[in-house]
Design a protein around this motif. Sequence first.
Motif, PDB file in Angstrom:
ATOM      1  N   ARG A 233      24.017 -12.506  51.818  1.00 16.64           N
ATOM      2  CA  ARG A 233      25.474 -12.172  51.463  1.00 16.64           C
ATOM      3  C   ARG A 233      25.525 -11.671  49.932  1.00 16.64           C
ATOM      4  O   ARG A 233      26.516 -10.722  49.778  1.00 16.64           O
ATOM      5  CB  ARG A 233      25.852 -13.545  51.560  1.00 16.64           C
ATOM      6  N   TRP A 234      24.621 -12.131  49.250  1.00 15.72           N
ATOM      7  CA  TRP A 234      24.692 -11.370  47.786  1.00 15.72           C
ATOM      8  C   TRP A 234      24.235  -9.737  47.981  1.00 15.72           C
ATOM      9  O   TRP A 234      24.783  -9.129  47.192  1.00 15.72           O
ATOM     10  CB  TRP A 234      23.485 -12.033  46.995  1.00 15.72           C
ATOM     11  N   LEU A 235      23.297  -9.582  48.720  1.00 14.28           N
ATOM     12  CA  LEU A 235      23.060  -8.110  49.040  1.00 14.28           C
ATOM     13  C   LEU A 235      24.457  -7.421  49.440  1.00 14.28           C
ATOM     14  O   LEU A 235      24.687  -6.177  48.909  1.00 14.28           O
ATOM     15  CB  LEU A 235      22.180  -8.168  49.945  1.00 14.28           C
ATOM     16  N   CYS A 236      25.099  -7.871  50.376  1.00 13.87           N
ATOM     17  CA  CYS A 236      26.127  -7.226  50.875  1.00 13.87           C
ATOM     18  C   CYS A 236      27.328  -7.005  49.901  1.00 13.87           C
ATOM     19  O   CYS A 236      28.120  -5.993  49.733  1.00 13.87           O
ATOM     20  CB  CYS A 236      26.780  -7.954  52.181  1.00 13.87           C
ATOM     21  N   VAL A 237      27.513  -8.237  49.152  1.00 14.63           N
ATOM     22  CA  VAL A 237      28.548  -8.108  48.032  1.00 14.63           C
ATOM     23  C   VAL A 237      28.251  -7.089  47.299  1.00 14.63           C
ATOM     24  O   VAL A 237      29.106  -6.288  46.364  1.00 14.63           O
ATOM     25  CB  VAL A 237      28.713  -9.454  47.221  1.00 14.63           C
ATOM     26  N   THR A 238      26.760  -7.138  46.756  1.00 15.62           N
ATOM     27  CA  THR A 238      26.657  -6.168  45.665  1.00 15.62           C
ATOM     28  C   THR A 238      26.715  -4.702  46.244  1.00 15.62           C
ATOM     29  O   THR A 238      27.114  -3.660  45.536  1.00 15.62           O
ATOM     30  CB  THR A 238      24.956  -6.180  45.284  1.00 15.62           C
ATOM     31  N   HIS A 239      26.403  -4.560  47.450  1.00 13.39           N
ATOM     32  CA  HIS A 239      26.560  -3.153  47.988  1.00 13.39           C
ATOM     33  C   HIS A 239      28.067  -2.752  48.068  1.00 13.39           C
ATOM     34  O   HIS A 239      28.462  -1.604  47.850  1.00 13.39           O
ATOM     35  CB  HIS A 239      25.874  -3.107  49.386  1.00 13.39           C
ATOM     36  N   PHE A 240      28.883  -3.596  48.395  1.00 16.60           N
ATOM     37  CA  PHE A 240      30.292  -3.576  48.605  1.00 16.60           C
ATOM     38  C   PHE A 240      30.760  -2.796  47.156  1.00 16.60           C
ATOM     39  O   PHE A 240      31.562  -1.896  47.077  1.00 16.60           O
ATOM     40  CB  PHE A 240      31.166  -4.848  48.948  1.00 16.60           C
ATOM     41  N   PHE A 241      30.473  -3.576  46.125  1.00 27.60           N
ATOM     42  CA  PHE A 241      30.924  -3.108  44.633  1.00 27.60           C
ATOM     43  C   PHE A 241      30.500  -1.820  44.187  1.00 27.60           C
ATOM     44  O   PHE A 241      31.228  -1.160  43.703  1.00 27.60           O
ATOM     45  CB  PHE A 241      30.560  -4.336  43.718  1.00 27.60           C
ATOM     46  N   GLY A 242      29.287  -1.875  44.627  1.00 29.99           N
ATOM     47  CA  GLY A 242      28.657  -0.480  44.302  1.00 29.99           C
ATOM     48  C   GLY A 242      29.260   1.017  45.101  1.00 29.99           C
ATOM     49  O   GLY A 242      29.464   1.804  44.438  1.00 29.99           O
ATOM     50  N   TRP A 243      29.514   0.640  46.286  1.00 28.65           N
ATOM     51  CA  TRP A 243      30.223   1.722  46.889  1.00 28.65           C
ATOM     52  C   TRP A 243      31.350   1.960  46.419  1.00 28.65           C
ATOM     53  O   TRP A 243      31.989   2.966  46.493  1.00 28.65           O
ATOM     54  CB  TRP A 243      30.148   1.502  48.467  1.00 28.65           C
ATOM     55  N   ALA A 244      32.358   0.948  46.363  1.00 30.36           N
ATOM     56  CA  ALA A 244      33.701   0.627  45.803  1.00 30.36           C
ATOM     57  C   ALA A 244      33.803   1.684  44.541  1.00 30.36           C
ATOM     58  O   ALA A 244      34.762   2.388  44.277  1.00 30.36           O
ATOM     59  CB  ALA A 244      34.270  -0.765  45.779  1.00 30.36           C
ATOM     60  N   SER A 245      32.976   1.462  43.786  1.00 26.75           N
ATOM     61  CA  SER A 245      32.814   1.812  42.401  1.00 26.75           C
ATOM     62  C   SER A 245      32.710   3.569  42.551  1.00 26.75           C
ATOM     63  O   SER A 245      33.309   4.342  42.066  1.00 26.75           O
ATOM     64  CB  SER A 245      31.654   1.383  41.522  1.00 26.75           C
ATOM     65  N   PHE A 246      31.669   3.637  43.426  1.00 23.87           N
ATOM     66  CA  PHE A 246      31.364   5.286  43.495  1.00 23.87           C
ATOM     67  C   PHE A 246      32.588   6.011  44.338  1.00 23.87           C
ATOM     68  O   PHE A 246      33.001   7.007  44.005  1.00 23.87           O
ATOM     69  CB  PHE A 246      30.082   5.408  44.193  1.00 23.87           C
ATOM     70  N   THR A 247      33.064   5.313  45.353  1.00 24.08           N
ATOM     71  CA  THR A 247      34.301   5.918  45.960  1.00 24.08           C
ATOM     72  C   THR A 247      35.435   6.260  45.096  1.00 24.08           C
ATOM     73  O   THR A 247      35.931   7.299  45.330  1.00 24.08           O
ATOM     74  CB  THR A 247      34.596   5.031  47.256  1.00 24.08           C
ATOM     75  N   THR A 248      35.701   5.295  44.090  1.00 19.98           N
ATOM     76  CA  THR A 248      36.977   5.293  43.428  1.00 19.98           C
ATOM     77  C   THR A 248      36.778   6.546  42.535  1.00 19.98           C
ATOM     78  O   THR A 248      37.821   7.524  42.626  1.00 19.98           O
ATOM     79  CB  THR A 248      37.037   4.310  42.530  1.00 19.98           C
ATOM     80  N   ILE A 249      35.667   6.884  41.700  1.00 20.68           N
ATOM     81  CA  ILE A 249      35.701   8.039  40.893  1.00 20.68           C
ATOM     82  C   ILE A 249      35.607   9.159  41.651  1.00 20.68           C
ATOM     83  O   ILE A 249      36.087  10.484  41.147  1.00 20.68           O
ATOM     84  CB  ILE A 249      34.452   7.946  39.954  1.00 20.68           C
ATOM     85  N   VAL A 250      34.706   9.215  42.875  1.00 24.68           N
ATOM     86  CA  VAL A 250      34.486  10.494  43.683  1.00 24.68           C
ATOM     87  C   VAL A 250      35.859  11.145  44.099  1.00 24.68           C
ATOM     88  O   VAL A 250      36.004  12.278  44.287  1.00 24.68           O
ATOM     89  CB  VAL A 250      33.423  10.381  44.508  1.00 24.68           C
ATOM     90  N   LEU A 251      36.640  10.045  44.679  1.00 27.11           N
ATOM     91  CA  LEU A 251      37.720  10.585  45.657  1.00 27.11           C
ATOM     92  C   LEU A 251      38.962  10.941  44.638  1.00 27.11           C
ATOM     93  O   LEU A 251      39.607  11.887  45.099  1.00 27.11           O
ATOM     94  CB  LEU A 251      38.320   9.574  46.541  1.00 27.11           C
ATOM     95  N   TYR A 252      38.866  10.225  43.514  1.00 27.45           N
ATOM     96  CA  TYR A 252      40.236  10.410  42.555  1.00 27.45           C
ATOM     97  C   TYR A 252      39.868  11.170  41.467  1.00 27.45           C
ATOM     98  O   TYR A 252      40.947  11.490  40.594  1.00 27.45           O
ATOM     99  CB  TYR A 252      40.772   9.156  42.293  1.00 27.45           C
ATOM    100  N   PHE A 253      38.658  11.831  41.370  1.00 27.27           N
ATOM    101  CA  PHE A 253      38.337  12.383  39.842  1.00 27.27           C
ATOM    102  C   PHE A 253      39.147  13.652  39.573  1.00 27.27           C
ATOM    103  O   PHE A 253      39.448  13.947  38.470  1.00 27.27           O
ATOM    104  CB  PHE A 253      36.821  12.719  39.823  1.00 27.27           C
ATOM    105  N   THR A 254      38.955  14.521  40.596  1.00 26.47           N
ATOM    106  CA  THR A 254      39.994  15.832  40.373  1.00 26.47           C
ATOM    107  C   THR A 254      41.416  15.494  40.048  1.00 26.47           C
ATOM    108  O   THR A 254      42.017  16.223  38.906  1.00 26.47           O
ATOM    109  CB  THR A 254      40.071  16.696  41.706  1.00 26.47           C
ATOM    110  N   ASP A 255      41.948  14.555  40.546  1.00 26.09           N
ATOM    111  CA  ASP A 255      43.497  14.275  40.099  1.00 26.09           C
ATOM    112  C   ASP A 255      43.703  13.695  38.785  1.00 26.09           C
ATOM    113  O   ASP A 255      44.570  13.782  38.245  1.00 26.09           O
ATOM    114  CB  ASP A 255      44.126  13.357  41.362  1.00 26.09           C
ATOM    115  N   TYR A 256      42.509  12.847  38.676  1.00 29.39           N
ATOM    116  CA  TYR A 256      42.440  12.029  37.290  1.00 29.39           C
ATOM    117  C   TYR A 256      42.615  12.966  36.107  1.00 29.39           C
ATOM    118  O   TYR A 256      43.204  12.955  35.275  1.00 29.39           O
ATOM    119  CB  TYR A 256      41.354  11.093  37.412  1.00 29.39           C
ATOM    120  N   PHE A 257      41.609  14.003  36.364  1.00 32.89           N
ATOM    121  CA  PHE A 257      41.325  14.996  35.375  1.00 32.89           C
ATOM    122  C   PHE A 257      42.555  15.882  35.216  1.00 32.89           C
ATOM    123  O   PHE A 257      42.896  16.224  33.985  1.00 32.89           O
ATOM    124  CB  PHE A 257      40.161  15.909  35.687  1.00 32.89           C
ATOM    125  N   ALA A 258      43.299  16.258  36.296  1.00 34.44           N
ATOM    126  CA  ALA A 258      44.321  17.247  36.386  1.00 34.44           C
ATOM    127  C   ALA A 258      45.571  16.642  35.352  1.00 34.44           C
ATOM    128  O   ALA A 258      46.086  17.264  34.678  1.00 34.44           O
ATOM    129  CB  ALA A 258      44.544  17.819  37.792  1.00 34.44           C
TER     130      ALA A 258
END
Length: 503
Positions: free
Chosen positions: A298-323
């Motif tokens: 359970r701890w491994l899955c929770v850690t993996h969830f937060f890790g992917w959520a973090s990476f996904t947030t910045i990669v998907l929205y970085f171009t719009d954020y910067f612009a």
Amino acid sequence: MTIDGSAGIESGIQRDDNKNERDRLILSESPSRRNQRPKRSFCQLLRNGSQQFALEFAFSCETALGTPIVLQLGLPTVLQGLCWVLGPICGFVLGPLIGSLSDNCTSRWGRRRPFIFVLNLLVIVGCAGYLNVQYISNDGLGITVALLGILLVDLCAFLTESTSRAYLLDVCDVDEVTRGLLMRTVIGGLGCGCAYLVAGINWVNTPLGVVIKSNYELIFLLTVLVYIVCGILTITSIAEEPLVIKREDEKEDEVGMQTMKKYTTEVDREGLSPPEDEAVPTLRERITSIFRMPTCMRWLCVTHFFGWASFTTIVLYFTDYFAQEVLHGVPTAPINSTAFQLYQEGTRLASWGLCGFGFSTAVLSLLFLKIRSCFSTKALYIGPPLIFGICVGSMAFFVDYQILTLVLCSSFSLIFVTITTIPYDILANYHSDEQFTHPQNGPIRGQGTDMGILFAMTFLGQIVISILIGPLVTATNSQLPVVIMTTIMAFLSVICAFFVTYQ
């Protein structure tokens, strides 16, 4: 980015074996024959892995341009998450089904290549949809076509990646698979970097501007060309043998030095015969199984969830954020206005920053095995996300420093390589412990089931972030929630990583 990753070597082997174990389908070959495949040359493995270049090229173009395109068409900011929530939901449901269908395919082309061919065509159709919406006069129809195009690219790129990896497993022995996956990691990083490089150039101001009407038109043509070349190279790289599929009632056998459990069936603790015709788990059954996991899982899955959520947030929205946040552009401003031109320039500059992320990922992947030998698993699971969170968090304090913000994009590779390798290695260690796989007060835990649950965290992370970002940006009237959410998720993954059991 296919996103399903591309940096893991051992994790990639386990992830693709997941489909076969889940469906209880195996080839009519003995384990010894599966380990006696003909040796593949470097050229064959390189051609076989060229599909990864096309996948990362298409997906990176999508992440760089998808959000700006739909916002320019007039999609409300609160709904911008629709771009990225539909693909993961469909992939969560259709992934096991496509895997099962390819396992049963009896085409004379083989089991995997027909699916790779069809999925490649669908990716091209998806790119045609969202990259050519400027020719649709009706904005409502344009938004619909763009969203469907992004959905097709997101979904089919993921399905193609898992199918092409299974293709590699089918035609190579374990040693060659390791080499092949390493090549795919590097090739994928190069494809990612090249895509962001292409997206960062204003092609209209080059000599090609005479024959093209927009940057999107040229990017689409390049994507089609890349897919045709890489698709042909991959499909013609190594011939598949049409094999008869049958069911086999036998206990799990461990294959090769990776101890990957391939094409196996689960047997209950009392030694009874394995279940016949086990159905693919439903979404509800998967969610239920999460709450019945051991604490360490359970701890491994929770850690993996937060890790992917973090990476996904910045990669998907970085171009719009910067612009919008850094260059103060406005996606819905009149086309000839300064605000709109700043937004266009911002998306191109942001693509240059993401280009650094792509190429640094390729370099880090080459060095990863050596790095693994110098640090403990715990240090590698905590350190890179921590550095990544600090780098992204600092963007909020240096909004006016464009070059620094772009340079910090290279830190994205730290968390990407980490979350696509370390969690799967930890899970493999769990399954080497009989107390974990055969708990006293619970059913036997299959590696395929746990791999599916862990991999589902990648979809869940993208779904949650896609739902949250739009309302947060609208409520604050700012793009800062993108970097703030990224930082919070990264730090939460670091905190949870301290509670993960390392063996």
